[in-house]
Design a protein around this motif. Structure first.
Motif, PDB file in Angstrom:
ATOM      1  N   LEU A  15      62.260  59.937  27.563  1.00 46.48           N
ATOM      2  CA  LEU A  15      62.251  61.219  28.293  1.00 46.48           C
ATOM      3  C   LEU A  15      60.882  61.482  28.901  1.00 46.48           C
ATOM      4  CD1 LEU A  15      64.202  63.784  26.057  1.00 46.48           C
ATOM      5  CD2 LEU A  15      64.977  62.685  28.149  1.00 46.48           C
ATOM      6  N   ASP A  16      59.827  61.243  28.118  1.00 46.16           N
ATOM      7  CA  ASP A  16      58.466  61.469  28.608  1.00 46.16           C
ATOM      8  C   ASP A  16      58.173  60.597  29.831  1.00 46.16           C
ATOM      9  OD1 ASP A  16      58.143  63.213  26.492  1.00 46.16           O
ATOM     10  OD2 ASP A  16      56.974  61.804  25.278  1.00 46.16           O
ATOM     11  N   ARG A  17      58.534  59.321  29.756  1.00 45.81           N
ATOM     12  CA  ARG A  17      58.287  58.399  30.875  1.00 45.81           C
ATOM     13  C   ARG A  17      59.029  58.828  32.137  1.00 45.81           C
ATOM     14  NH1 ARG A  17      59.008  54.349  27.038  1.00 45.81           N
ATOM     15  NH2 ARG A  17      61.106  53.996  27.785  1.00 45.81           N
ATOM     16  N   GLU A  18      60.246  59.328  31.949  1.00 47.03           N
ATOM     17  CA  GLU A  18      61.068  59.727  33.099  1.00 47.03           C
ATOM     18  C   GLU A  18      60.726  61.130  33.604  1.00 47.03           C
ATOM     19  OE1 GLU A  18      63.091  57.733  34.757  1.00 47.03           O
ATOM     20  OE2 GLU A  18      62.650  56.111  33.349  1.00 47.03           O
ATOM     21  N   GLY A  19      59.935  61.874  32.847  1.00 47.24           N
ATOM     22  CA  GLY A  19      59.574  63.228  33.261  1.00 47.24           C
ATOM     23  C   GLY A  19      60.680  64.243  33.043  1.00 47.24           C
ATOM     24  N   ILE A  20      61.573  63.955  32.119  1.00 53.76           N
ATOM     25  CA  ILE A  20      62.673  64.866  31.794  1.00 53.76           C
ATOM     26  C   ILE A  20      62.241  65.706  30.593  1.00 53.76           C
ATOM     27  CG2 ILE A  20      65.090  65.039  31.076  1.00 53.76           C
ATOM     28  CD1 ILE A  20      65.446  62.194  32.280  1.00 53.76           C
ATOM     29  N   THR A  21      62.422  67.011  30.680  1.00 54.41           N
ATOM     30  CA  THR A  21      62.028  67.877  29.577  1.00 54.41           C
ATOM     31  C   THR A  21      63.171  68.009  28.568  1.00 54.41           C
ATOM     32  OG1 THR A  21      62.781  69.924  30.624  1.00 54.41           O
ATOM     33  CG2 THR A  21      60.506  69.218  31.086  1.00 54.41           C
ATOM     34  N   GLN A  22      62.791  68.318  27.334  1.00 57.92           N
ATOM     35  CA  GLN A  22      63.790  68.557  26.309  1.00 57.92           C
ATOM     36  C   GLN A  22      64.658  69.751  26.689  1.00 57.92           C
ATOM     37  OE1 GLN A  22      60.907  67.082  22.703  1.00 57.92           O
ATOM     38  NE2 GLN A  22      62.299  68.724  22.244  1.00 57.92           N
ATOM     39  N   ILE A  23      64.083  70.725  27.352  1.00 56.61           N
ATOM     40  CA  ILE A  23      64.829  71.916  27.765  1.00 56.61           C
ATOM     41  C   ILE A  23      65.940  71.542  28.750  1.00 56.61           C
ATOM     42  CG2 ILE A  23      64.654  74.119  28.993  1.00 56.61           C
ATOM     43  CD1 ILE A  23      61.821  74.363  27.739  1.00 56.61           C
ATOM     44  N   GLU A  24      65.637  70.614  29.663  1.00 58.64           N
ATOM     45  CA  GLU A  24      66.675  70.161  30.597  1.00 58.64           C
ATOM     46  C   GLU A  24      67.848  69.564  29.842  1.00 58.64           C
ATOM     47  OE1 GLU A  24      65.281  68.234  34.530  1.00 58.64           O
ATOM     48  OE2 GLU A  24      63.606  67.942  33.115  1.00 58.64           O
ATOM     49  N   ILE A  25      67.559  68.755  28.822  1.00 61.33           N
ATOM     50  CA  ILE A  25      68.622  68.137  28.027  1.00 61.33           C
ATOM     51  C   ILE A  25      69.386  69.202  27.251  1.00 61.33           C
ATOM     52  CG2 ILE A  25      69.141  66.499  26.169  1.00 61.33           C
ATOM     53  CD1 ILE A  25      68.254  65.207  28.827  1.00 61.33           C
ATOM     54  N   GLU A  26      68.674  70.145  26.645  1.00 62.52           N
ATOM     55  CA  GLU A  26      69.327  71.244  25.918  1.00 62.52           C
ATOM     56  C   GLU A  26      70.341  71.953  26.801  1.00 62.52           C
ATOM     57  OE1 GLU A  26      66.494  74.100  24.438  1.00 62.52           O
ATOM     58  OE2 GLU A  26      65.173  72.482  23.773  1.00 62.52           O
ATOM     59  N   GLU A  27      69.915  72.313  28.000  1.00 63.69           N
ATOM     60  CA  GLU A  27      70.763  73.090  28.896  1.00 63.69           C
ATOM     61  C   GLU A  27      71.935  72.279  29.428  1.00 63.69           C
ATOM     62  OE1 GLU A  27      67.924  74.536  31.734  1.00 63.69           O
ATOM     63  OE2 GLU A  27      67.167  76.066  30.357  1.00 63.69           O
ATOM     64  N   LYS A  28      71.669  71.061  29.887  1.00 63.47           N
ATOM     65  CA  LYS A  28      72.736  70.232  30.460  1.00 63.47           C
ATOM     66  C   LYS A  28      73.753  69.800  29.405  1.00 63.47           C
ATOM     67  CE  LYS A  28      71.881  69.271  34.882  1.00 63.47           C
ATOM     68  NZ  LYS A  28      72.812  69.628  35.921  1.00 63.47           N
ATOM     69  N   ALA A  29      73.262  69.454  28.198  1.00 60.45           N
ATOM     70  CA  ALA A  29      74.144  68.954  27.144  1.00 60.45           C
ATOM     71  C   ALA A  29      74.727  70.080  26.297  1.00 60.45           C
ATOM     72  CB  ALA A  29      73.380  67.982  26.251  1.00 60.45           C
ATOM     73  N   LYS A  30      74.239  71.303  26.513  1.00 57.08           N
ATOM     74  CA  LYS A  30      74.671  72.461  25.719  1.00 57.08           C
ATOM     75  C   LYS A  30      74.463  72.210  24.228  1.00 57.08           C
ATOM     76  CE  LYS A  30      77.908  74.280  29.091  1.00 57.08           C
ATOM     77  NZ  LYS A  30      77.752  73.436  30.220  1.00 57.08           N
ATOM     78  N   LEU A  31      73.249  71.766  23.904  1.00 50.55           N
ATOM     79  CA  LEU A  31      72.845  71.523  22.523  1.00 50.55           C
ATOM     80  C   LEU A  31      71.717  72.474  22.154  1.00 50.55           C
ATOM     81  CD1 LEU A  31      72.712  67.623  22.549  1.00 50.55           C
ATOM     82  CD2 LEU A  31      74.393  69.038  21.371  1.00 50.55           C
ATOM     83  N   GLY A  32      71.515  72.675  20.869  1.00 52.00           N
ATOM     84  CA  GLY A  32      70.443  73.540  20.399  1.00 52.00           C
ATOM     85  C   GLY A  32      69.083  72.864  20.491  1.00 52.00           C
ATOM     86  N   THR A  51      77.223  64.304  19.598  1.00 49.08           N
ATOM     87  CA  THR A  51      75.907  64.686  20.108  1.00 49.08           C
ATOM     88  C   THR A  51      75.418  63.666  21.132  1.00 49.08           C
ATOM     89  OG1 THR A  51      75.367  65.798  18.030  1.00 49.08           O
ATOM     90  CG2 THR A  51      73.513  65.203  19.454  1.00 49.08           C
ATOM     91  N   VAL A  52      75.538  62.399  20.783  1.00 50.20           N
ATOM     92  CA  VAL A  52      75.120  61.332  21.696  1.00 50.20           C
ATOM     93  C   VAL A  52      75.958  61.378  22.972  1.00 50.20           C
ATOM     94  CG1 VAL A  52      74.940  58.840  22.018  1.00 50.20           C
ATOM     95  CG2 VAL A  52      74.231  59.873  19.864  1.00 50.20           C
ATOM     96  N   ALA A  53      77.253  61.617  22.825  1.00 49.88           N
ATOM     97  CA  ALA A  53      78.132  61.685  23.997  1.00 49.88           C
ATOM     98  C   ALA A  53      77.705  62.825  24.929  1.00 49.88           C
ATOM     99  CB  ALA A  53      79.587  61.863  23.560  1.00 49.88           C
ATOM    100  N   LYS A  54      77.351  63.977  24.365  1.00 56.33           N
ATOM    101  CA  LYS A  54      76.901  65.108  25.181  1.00 56.33           C
ATOM    102  C   LYS A  54      75.599  64.782  25.911  1.00 56.33           C
ATOM    103  CE  LYS A  54      78.918  68.907  22.507  1.00 56.33           C
ATOM    104  NZ  LYS A  54      78.591  70.113  21.724  1.00 56.33           N
ATOM    105  N   VAL A  55      74.672  64.138  25.210  1.00 54.90           N
ATOM    106  CA  VAL A  55      73.389  63.792  25.822  1.00 54.90           C
ATOM    107  C   VAL A  55      73.598  62.771  26.932  1.00 54.90           C
ATOM    108  CG1 VAL A  55      71.144  62.707  25.437  1.00 54.90           C
ATOM    109  CG2 VAL A  55      72.020  64.381  23.797  1.00 54.90           C
ATOM    110  N   LYS A  56      74.424  61.765  26.667  1.00 54.29           N
ATOM    111  CA  LYS A  56      74.668  60.737  27.684  1.00 54.29           C
ATOM    112  C   LYS A  56      75.357  61.325  28.914  1.00 54.29           C
ATOM    113  CE  LYS A  56      75.453  56.517  26.543  1.00 54.29           C
ATOM    114  NZ  LYS A  56      75.924  55.249  26.004  1.00 54.29           N
ATOM    115  N   LYS A  57      76.269  62.268  28.699  1.00 48.79           N
ATOM    116  CA  LYS A  57      76.944  62.926  29.821  1.00 48.79           C
ATOM    117  C   LYS A  57      75.928  63.738  30.639  1.00 48.79           C
ATOM    118  CE  LYS A  57      80.759  66.010  30.938  1.00 48.79           C
ATOM    119  NZ  LYS A  57      81.823  66.877  30.420  1.00 48.79           N
ATOM    120  N   ALA A  58      75.042  64.435  29.949  1.00 49.94           N
ATOM    121  CA  ALA A  58      74.007  65.225  30.635  1.00 49.94           C
ATOM    122  C   ALA A  58      73.090  64.313  31.434  1.00 49.94           C
ATOM    123  CB  ALA A  58      73.206  66.037  29.620  1.00 49.94           C
ATOM    124  N   LEU A  59      72.694  63.192  30.844  1.00 45.43           N
ATOM    125  CA  LEU A  59      71.824  62.244  31.551  1.00 45.43           C
ATOM    126  C   LEU A  59      72.528  61.654  32.766  1.00 45.43           C
ATOM    127  CD1 LEU A  59      70.163  60.429  28.538  1.00 45.43           C
ATOM    128  CD2 LEU A  59      69.054  61.977  30.162  1.00 45.43           C
TER     129      LEU A  59
END
Length: 73
Positions: A15-32, A51-59
């Motif tokens: 995530l750091d290398r790609e410049g993606i924030t944890q907040i972006e993942i939280e919002e897109k994946a609808k995770l806490g 959880t992994v499925a939600k993150v992968k879908k968000a990505l």
């Protein structure tokens, strides 16, 4: 760029290398915030398949594809 010198999991470093924030993942994946933080910082955390499925879908929505081995599976 991100991380401020903390130890990060393979997923957190990616995530750091790609410049993606944890907040972006939280919002897109609808995770806490705690779940995403554990994915990025806790080497012992074994996420549920859902959880992994939600993150992968968000990505995928963000234009990325990431293999399961980035999630400790």
């Amino acid at each position: 760029m991100f991380g401020l010198g903390k130890k990060r999991t393979k997923f957190g470093k990616w995530l750091d290398r790609e410049g993606i924030t944890q907040i972006e993942i939280e919002e897109k994946a609808k995770l806490g915030r705690a779940t995403v933080s554990r994915l990025c910082n806790d080497f012992e955390y074994q996420p549920k398949y859902e959880t992994v499925a939600k993150v992968k879908k968000a990505l995928k929505q963000l234009g990325y594809n990431l293999p399961d081995d980035y999630f400790g599976m």
